[in-house]
Design a protein around this motif. Structure first.
Motif, short mmCIF file in Angstrom:
data_model
loop_
_atom_site.label_atom_id
_atom_site.label_comp_id
_atom_site.label_asym_id
_atom_site.label_seq_id
_atom_site.Cartn_x
_atom_site.Cartn_y
_atom_site.Cartn_z
N ASP A 19 22.75 36.02 37.59
CA ASP A 19 22.12 35.25 36.53
C ASP A 19 22.99 35.35 35.28
OD1 ASP A 19 19.99 34.67 38.18
OD2 ASP A 19 18.79 36.38 37.49
N ASP A 20 22.98 34.30 34.48
CA ASP A 20 23.85 34.23 33.31
C ASP A 20 23.41 35.24 32.25
OD1 ASP A 20 25.48 33.57 31.19
OD2 ASP A 20 25.24 31.41 31.45
N PRO A 21 24.28 36.24 31.93
CA PRO A 21 23.88 37.25 30.94
C PRO A 21 24.13 36.83 29.49
CG PRO A 21 26.01 37.82 31.85
CD PRO A 21 25.58 36.56 32.55
N GLY A 22 24.84 35.70 29.25
CA GLY A 22 24.99 35.27 27.86
C GLY A 22 26.40 34.95 27.45
N THR A 23 27.07 35.88 26.78
CA THR A 23 28.39 35.63 26.21
C THR A 23 29.47 35.68 27.29
OG1 THR A 23 28.90 37.94 25.74
CG2 THR A 23 27.62 36.73 24.07
N VAL A 24 30.67 35.21 26.94
CA VAL A 24 31.79 35.27 27.87
C VAL A 24 32.07 36.71 28.27
CG1 VAL A 24 34.28 34.91 28.09
CG2 VAL A 24 32.84 33.11 27.13
N ALA A 25 32.10 37.62 27.30
CA ALA A 25 32.37 39.03 27.62
C ALA A 25 31.31 39.60 28.54
CB ALA A 25 32.45 39.84 26.33
N GLU A 26 30.05 39.27 28.31
CA GLU A 26 28.98 39.77 29.18
C GLU A 26 29.10 39.18 30.58
OE1 GLU A 26 25.52 40.46 25.76
OE2 GLU A 26 25.78 38.49 26.70
N ARG A 27 29.55 37.94 30.68
CA ARG A 27 29.74 37.33 31.99
C ARG A 27 30.87 38.03 32.74
NH1 ARG A 27 29.38 31.47 29.02
NH2 ARG A 27 27.13 31.11 29.28
N VAL A 28 31.99 38.28 32.06
CA VAL A 28 33.10 38.97 32.72
C VAL A 28 32.69 40.39 33.08
CG1 VAL A 28 35.46 39.80 32.43
CG2 VAL A 28 34.84 37.52 31.62
N ARG A 29 31.94 41.04 32.22
CA ARG A 29 31.46 42.39 32.52
C ARG A 29 30.59 42.38 33.78
NH1 ARG A 29 29.43 43.28 28.00
NH2 ARG A 29 31.26 44.33 27.12
N ALA A 30 29.77 41.35 33.93
CA ALA A 30 28.85 41.29 35.06
C ALA A 30 29.58 41.15 36.39
CB ALA A 30 27.87 40.12 34.88
N ILE A 31 30.69 40.42 36.40
CA ILE A 31 31.39 40.20 37.67
C ILE A 31 32.58 41.14 37.86
CG2 ILE A 31 30.64 37.80 37.81
CD1 ILE A 31 33.35 36.92 36.81
N GLY A 32 32.88 41.97 36.88
CA GLY A 32 33.83 43.06 37.05
C GLY A 32 35.24 42.78 36.59
N ASP A 33 35.90 41.79 37.15
CA ASP A 33 37.26 41.44 36.76
C ASP A 33 37.60 40.14 37.47
OD1 ASP A 33 37.38 43.55 39.11
OD2 ASP A 33 39.12 42.25 39.36
N LEU A 34 38.63 39.46 36.98
CA LEU A 34 39.13 38.25 37.62
C LEU A 34 40.63 38.38 37.80
CD1 LEU A 34 37.04 36.94 35.03
CD2 LEU A 34 37.08 35.21 36.82
N GLN A 35 41.12 38.08 39.00
CA GLN A 35 42.55 38.12 39.23
C GLN A 35 43.15 36.85 38.66
OE1 GLN A 35 43.77 39.62 43.04
NE2 GLN A 35 45.71 38.52 42.99
N THR A 36 44.08 37.00 37.71
CA THR A 36 44.50 35.85 36.91
C THR A 36 46.01 35.78 36.71
OG1 THR A 36 44.01 37.12 34.89
CG2 THR A 36 42.31 35.62 35.67
N GLN A 37 46.81 36.07 37.76
CA GLN A 37 48.24 35.79 37.57
C GLN A 37 48.47 34.29 37.44
OE1 GLN A 37 47.03 37.35 40.35
NE2 GLN A 37 48.36 37.03 42.11
N THR A 38 47.58 33.48 37.98
CA THR A 38 47.50 32.07 37.60
C THR A 38 46.54 32.02 36.42
OG1 THR A 38 47.87 31.37 39.88
CG2 THR A 38 46.96 29.74 38.37
#
Length: 363
Positions: A19-38
């Motif tokens: 579920d959407d927790p709110g801010t961008v930082a809270e969203r990234v915190r909720a899903i842990g990390d994103l692999q972003t070499q792209t």
């Protein structure tokens, strides 16, 4: 009774599509990390999980340091909150120290000293060329026989690939672009342990085998066992004969009907051992998506919680077409289902999709 691949997928979907927790930082915190070499992957990944998040919101979170990006686990580039990035940096230290020492032919203590020197030097933003020059100068003083190794192969990335630096675009605001970066020292948020590393993985990706955690974190199985010893976990047999561990307070499993356009290197694949990604993709489809010769992944098409194809929106223009390909013998996405994921992609990347083409690929 053991876990099936469907059980594992449903449990992981609950963490990766919360579920959407709110801010961008809270969203990234909720899903842990994103692999972003792209670089665009952070924008696409957040848009796929939280439709309506905008390019401007994600850019602002990067600019404010609420989310950060840099080379960490497995030598890949990840985006995370500062707290999670601190954990990734510890995993990188454990997994990469001896590797870099072997590459350069120096001791583990010397590589630690070199990394401290790099962190001191990068208290101001530095270009890759400046970091390479600093590494060469350090080696010339302390280990001149290693200069050739630092100039070739993986040695070229030593200056910024050890988890203690973050990067930002040198041009300013194009966080989704692949332009030239600059690097600065990351101030860790506090001490962490291997238990924190395993906890972060399970919270974002579990249930997981020990091999899943080791592959994701880039650490040996011995380090995973040490981390598990510091955690309260539950364990069940999995569909491949491996034991799968999870946190006791994990969220309940969920279904994910409909269509999502995921980024390259999305966690539904890259959160797990590359030999055991059957929870979201068949082995046949995985081989089609992942080019083993160069390590690149096609952006996956997720339909009803399964990867059943890929998509492309080639180029850097603000207006561009979208091509979606689904694999034979999988469900064809209905055009009406594409309105929301296309709108999410447009909002997150700040683009306009001029047309959508659907095609089937035989596999």
């Amino acid at each position: 009774m053991g876990l099936s691949w469907d059980d594992l997928a449903a449990a992981s979907l609950a963490r990766q599509f919360p579920d959407d927790p709110g801010t961008v930082a809270e969203r990234v915190r909720a899903i842990g990390d994103l692999q972003t070499q792209t670089a665009r992957s952070a924008f696409i990944g957040l848009g796929a999980r939280f439709p309506g998040v905008t390019h401007a919101e994600i850019t602002a979170a990067y600019d404010a340091g609420e989310i950060v990006r840099g080379s960490t686990i497995r030598g890949t580039v990840h985006t995370a909150t500062p707290e999670a990035y601190t954990v990734l940096a510890e995993a990188t230290r454990v997994g990469q120290h001896q590797r870099w020492a072997r590459v350069l032919g120096i001791s583990d203590a010397q590589i630690a000293d070199l990394w401290v020197s790099i962190e001191d030097y990068a208290r101001e933003w530095r270009t890759p060329d400046e970091l390479r020059a600093h590494v060469d100068a350090w080696l010339a003083r302390h280990a001149p026989a290693s200069l050739d190794a630092a100039a070739a192969g993986p040695g070229r990335y030593l200056g910024f690939a050890h988890g203690a630096l973050v990067r930002r675009p040198a041009s300013g605001d194009r966080w989704e672009g692949q332009g030239k970066p600059v690097y600065g020292t990351f101030d860790r948020t506090g001490p962490v342990t291997l238990a924190d590393v395993v906890r972060l993985h399970l919270r974002a990706h579990g249930p997981s085998s020990r091999q899943d955690v080791a592959w994701w974190a880039g650490v040996p199985l011995k380090a995973v066992e040490e981390g598990l010893a510091g955690l309260d976990v539950v364990e069940q047999d999995g569909p491949d004969g491996r034991a799968y561990v999870d946190l006791p307070d994990a969220p309940p499993p969920r279904d994910l009907p409909g269509v999502r356009l995921l980024p390259e290197f999305d966690a539904v694949l890259c959160g797990y051992d590359s030999k055991a990604r059957d929870r979201f993709a068949t082995s046949e489809h995985h081989r089609r998506l992942w080019n083993e010769s160069n390590g690149m992944l096609l952006p996956p098409l997720l339909v009803d919680g399964r990867i059943t194809g890929f998509w492309r929106a080639a180029g850097t223009a603000r207006r561009r077409p979208l091509e979606i390909t689904w694999f034979a013998r999988t469900r064809r996405p209905r055009k009406a289902e594409l309105d929301e994921p296309v709108a999410a992609l447009e909002s997150a990347l700040g683009i306009t999709v001029t047309e959508v083409a659907l095609s089937r690929e035989a596999t």
